[in-house]
Motif scaffolding. Structure first.
Motif: not given
Length: 78
Positions: A15-17, A65-71
């Motif tokens: 959610f935060i990412a 890590g979730a931000c990396i995945c979204i990117f």
């Protein structure tokens, strides 16, 4: 009990990412993204010697890590 905490932590991290990266998604997607992000974040930050032993640190690593995945997802599925 640890599995439930992991799922809740993953959902919160996803959610935060999603908010940081301006990505839309449902609860299930956020949970999956947060859990995968936890593995990705642990791996990437582990390469440079950063780890966590508490829940706040784990949340931060999962969000990174979730931000990396979204990117990466945005690059691949533009």
């Amino acid at each position: 009990m640890n599995i439930i905490i992991g799922i809740l932590l993953g959902a919160l991290a996803g959610f935060i990412a999603g908010k940081i990266m301006d990505s839309e998604g449902g609860l299930l997607r956020n949970i999956i993204l947060g859990i995968v992000g936890g593995f990705v974040g642990s791996f990437v930050l582990g390469l440079i010697g950063i780890g966590s032993s508490n829940i706040i640190g784990s949340l931060v690593i999962s969000v990174i890590g979730a931000c990396i995945c979204i990117f990466i997802g945005k690059l691949l599925f533009k």
